[in-house]
Enzyme design. Structure first.
Site, mmCIF file in Angstrom:
data_model
loop_
_atom_site.group_PDB
_atom_site.id
_atom_site.type_symbol
_atom_site.label_atom_id
_atom_site.label_comp_id
_atom_site.label_asym_id
_atom_site.label_seq_id
_atom_site.Cartn_x
_atom_site.Cartn_y
_atom_site.Cartn_z
ATOM 1 N N LYS A 1 53.183 90.048 137.784
ATOM 2 C CA LYS A 1 54.245 90.987 137.422
ATOM 3 C C LYS A 1 54.632 90.724 135.971
ATOM 4 O O LYS A 1 54.651 89.564 135.568
ATOM 5 C CB LYS A 1 55.473 90.791 138.322
ATOM 6 C CG LYS A 1 55.239 91.149 139.790
ATOM 7 C CD LYS A 1 56.499 90.926 140.650
ATOM 8 C CE LYS A 1 56.815 89.460 140.864
ATOM 9 N NZ LYS A 1 57.945 89.203 141.795
ATOM 10 N N CYS B 1 47.417 91.058 138.353
ATOM 11 C CA CYS B 1 48.388 90.899 139.442
ATOM 12 C C CYS B 1 49.724 90.305 138.988
ATOM 13 O O CYS B 1 50.718 90.454 139.692
ATOM 14 C CB CYS B 1 47.788 90.113 140.600
ATOM 15 S SG CYS B 1 46.869 88.634 140.214
ATOM 16 N N ASP C 1 60.706 90.381 145.710
ATOM 17 C CA ASP C 1 60.461 89.214 144.868
ATOM 18 C C ASP C 1 60.866 87.961 145.659
ATOM 19 O O ASP C 1 61.670 88.045 146.590
ATOM 20 C CB ASP C 1 61.308 89.376 143.595
ATOM 21 C CG ASP C 1 61.348 88.103 142.785
ATOM 22 O OD1 ASP C 1 60.281 87.501 142.568
ATOM 23 O OD2 ASP C 1 62.463 87.707 142.378
ATOM 24 N N ARG C 2 60.291 86.799 145.298
ATOM 25 C CA ARG C 2 60.627 85.581 146.052
ATOM 26 C C ARG C 2 61.782 84.797 145.399
ATOM 27 O O ARG C 2 62.918 84.874 145.841
ATOM 28 C CB ARG C 2 59.376 84.698 146.191
ATOM 29 C CG ARG C 2 59.495 83.649 147.284
ATOM 30 C CD ARG C 2 58.372 82.623 147.238
ATOM 31 N NE ARG C 2 58.654 81.576 146.264
ATOM 32 C CZ ARG C 2 57.856 80.535 146.009
ATOM 33 N NH1 ARG C 2 56.698 80.410 146.631
ATOM 34 N NH2 ARG C 2 58.190 79.626 145.119
ATOM 35 N N ASP C 3 61.469 84.067 144.330
ATOM 36 C CA ASP C 3 62.470 83.142 143.765
ATOM 37 C C ASP C 3 63.666 83.895 143.172
ATOM 38 O O ASP C 3 63.505 84.741 142.298
ATOM 39 C CB ASP C 3 61.810 82.271 142.691
ATOM 40 C CG ASP C 3 60.628 81.473 143.268
ATOM 41 O OD1 ASP C 3 60.705 81.084 144.447
ATOM 42 O OD2 ASP C 3 59.639 81.268 142.536
ATOM 43 N N CYS D 1 50.563 85.782 142.757
ATOM 44 C CA CYS D 1 49.650 85.710 141.613
ATOM 45 C C CYS D 1 49.605 84.256 141.163
ATOM 46 O O CYS D 1 50.633 83.698 140.780
ATOM 47 C CB CYS D 1 50.136 86.604 140.477
ATOM 48 S SG CYS D 1 49.351 86.165 138.909
ATOM 49 N N HIS E 1 47.948 83.112 138.605
ATOM 50 C CA HIS E 1 47.453 83.036 137.224
ATOM 51 C C HIS E 1 48.557 82.763 136.210
ATOM 52 O O HIS E 1 49.741 82.860 136.498
ATOM 53 C CB HIS E 1 46.753 84.359 136.855
ATOM 54 C CG HIS E 1 45.718 84.769 137.851
ATOM 55 N ND1 HIS E 1 45.864 85.843 138.692
ATOM 56 C CD2 HIS E 1 44.521 84.204 138.164
ATOM 57 C CE1 HIS E 1 44.789 85.953 139.465
ATOM 58 N NE2 HIS E 1 43.968 84.966 139.175
ATOM 59 N N ASN F 1 55.103 85.889 141.501
ATOM 60 C CA ASN F 1 54.282 85.202 140.493
ATOM 61 C C ASN F 1 54.399 83.703 140.734
ATOM 62 O O ASN F 1 55.508 83.170 140.778
ATOM 63 C CB ASN F 1 54.822 85.467 139.070
ATOM 64 C CG ASN F 1 54.534 86.878 138.591
ATOM 65 O OD1 ASN F 1 53.830 87.637 139.251
ATOM 66 N ND2 ASN F 1 55.084 87.220 137.433
ATOM 67 N N GLN F 2 53.272 83.036 140.873
ATOM 68 C CA GLN F 2 53.313 81.583 141.046
ATOM 69 C C GLN F 2 52.378 80.908 140.035
ATOM 70 O O GLN F 2 51.335 80.344 140.395
ATOM 71 C CB GLN F 2 52.956 81.210 142.499
ATOM 72 C CG GLN F 2 54.034 81.605 143.502
ATOM 73 C CD GLN F 2 55.397 80.970 143.209
ATOM 74 O OE1 GLN F 2 55.466 79.834 142.732
ATOM 75 N NE2 GLN F 2 56.482 81.707 143.433
HETATM 76 ZN ZN LIG Z 1 47.367 87.218 138.669
#
Ligand SMILES: [Zn+2]
Length: 427
Positions: free
Chosen positions: A363, A361, A259-261, A340, A342, A302-303
């Site tokens: 999470k 996509c 995971d990033r953040d 992602c 979305h 997730n972005q």
């Molecule tokens: Zn997505």
């Protein structure tokens, strides 16, 4: 291309050419030919110069290895691409041009297939490495075509992707016909008394930047040069451990999905401003350990800031370039980043309507992990997902991975840790 002098490792091999240096009892060039032969590549032209007879005597016509070998002996140095012009008549189709000074184990058919699909004149094998700051890096557009070729001496942007040319190429021979050189004159003296040579990177490849005819093939497979005694020792150790072979994408891979953040960088809520991106302490060391372990290091994040219209794709790319640059300063790298863009809830000002959707996509759905598994031939059951949220654990479980939570809560994760650093010691 086996004509290099390899002066920097003369302490290991001063009396043999670099491609004849042994890795676990066999010359590196023999290992390269075996790797290629086993994938169906049978015709070789080896360019030799420095101590050529060591190579020609050892390999002969190639029949002992079940292949056909011809040699091009350079008595006068022609530059690393001069021989191609002298051999132009023999090159009637796409060919691989490989640097015999490095150790590699690559799925070459996959590489060639990508080249054919892209339809360019040249495809460069590119990968992240542990020293991007003193390597040339390539900048590509969305289609994968090379826009800018930065050598290590060039001034580069503050943040850049860790994408380095590995010295393996697929080349369509017609590219040679576009260069204005009289092949008869290569190797002769010019009017200033200097030998006329041809440099592959400078005279053939770099001019293809921005033409849409040269593509990068990003791969996590093992390609390392043995330019210094330390790098040579590291390659031997990796070979001994089976890492070189294992990373060939024909073989099932294992990955750590990260995971990033809050896992890689300090959590600041929705990260919109690149200046707010800061690596957490210990992350670089942890990712370095993943890099050495044989697992792929893949960020999945997730972005929804993209769907919300708060960050553009270009700005997100810059944020990720910053992440790669900061990791690269201390020798760590990511094999891939998936995000992602979305978000499911419509009806906000400034949003991008077409990204406001239920996707596969975001999470806790496993779409990014499944896509990575498909792209890199990953065995998910032997892979890990690590993150600081319930969605990470759920996505990991849905993909069939083992899971690690950074934190205190119980989301049925396999392992609970305080940091990614603590986690990598369990690999
Ligand atoms: Zn997505």
């Amino acid at each position: 291309m086996a004509g290099g002098k390899g002066t920097r490792i003369s302490s290991i091999a001063s009396d043999i050419p670099k491609p004849m240096i042994n890795i676990e009892g066999k010359p590196v060039l023999e290992r390269e030919i075996e790797c290629l032969r086993d994938q169906g590549f049978k015709d070789y032209i080896i360019t030799v110069s420095h101590l050529a007879e060591h190579i020609t005597n050892y390999f002969g016509d190639g029949s002992d290895l079940g292949v056909k070998i011809e040699y091009f002996v350079e008595n006068t140095p022609l530059g690393n691409a001069g021989a191609l012009f002298k051999l132009r008549e023999k090159l009637d189709d796409d060919f691989l041009l490989l640097n015999a000074d490095s150790i590699f184990d690559v799925d070459f058919n996959r590489f060639v297939e990508y080249h054919r699909k892209k339809g360019g004149l040249v495809t460069l094998f590119t990968h992240p490495n542990s020293h991007p700051y003193d390597s040339g890096v390539l900048i590509v557009d969305e289609s994968g075509s090379v826009e800018t070729w930065l050598t290590k001496e060039d001034i580069r942007p503050q943040w850049y992707r860790n994408r380095v040319n590995a010295g393996l190429h697929v080349i369509n021979p017609t590219v040679l016909d576009k260069i204005c050189i009289d092949s008869q004159k290569i190797g002769t003296l010019d009017c200033d008394g200097k030998i006329i040579k041809v440099d592959l990177d400078r005279q053939i490849l770099k001019p293809l930047c921005g033409t849409g005819k040269m593509f990068c093939y990003d791969s996590p497979e093992y390609v390392k040069d043995m330019g210094t005694p330390e790098r040579y020792e590291a390659v031997c150790a990796d070979y001994h451990k089976g890492i070189v072979r294992a990373k060939n994408l024909k073989n099932k891979q294992k990955a750590v999905f990260i995971d990033r953040d809050g896992t890689v960088n300090k959590y600041v809520g929705f990260l919109r401003n690149i200046d707010d991106f800061e690596l957490l302490p210990g992350v670089t060391e942890a990712i370095k350990k993943i890099n050495k372990s044989g697992y792929l290091a893949i960020v999945v994040t997730n972005q929804p800031v993209i769907a919300r219209g708060e960050v553009t794709y270009k700005e997100l790319q810059e944020i990720h370039d910053k992440m790669e640059t900061l990791l690269g300063i201390d020798g760590a790298y990511l094999d891939a980043i998936y995000f992602c863009p979305h978000h499911p809830h419509k009806g906000y000002e400034g949003e991008i309507p077409e990204l406001k959707m239920e996707c596969d996509c975001r999470k806790p759905k496993p779409g990014m992990l499944l896509k990575a598994a498909n792209d890199f031939n990953i065995d998910l059951t032997h892979s890990w997902m690590i993150g600081d949220g319930e969605i990470d654990i759920k996505a990991g479980k849905a993909a069939g991975c083992k899971t690690a939570l950074i934190g205190e809560s119980d989301y049925m994760q396999d392992v609970t840790v305080h940091s990614i650093e603590e986690f990598v010691n369990l690999l």
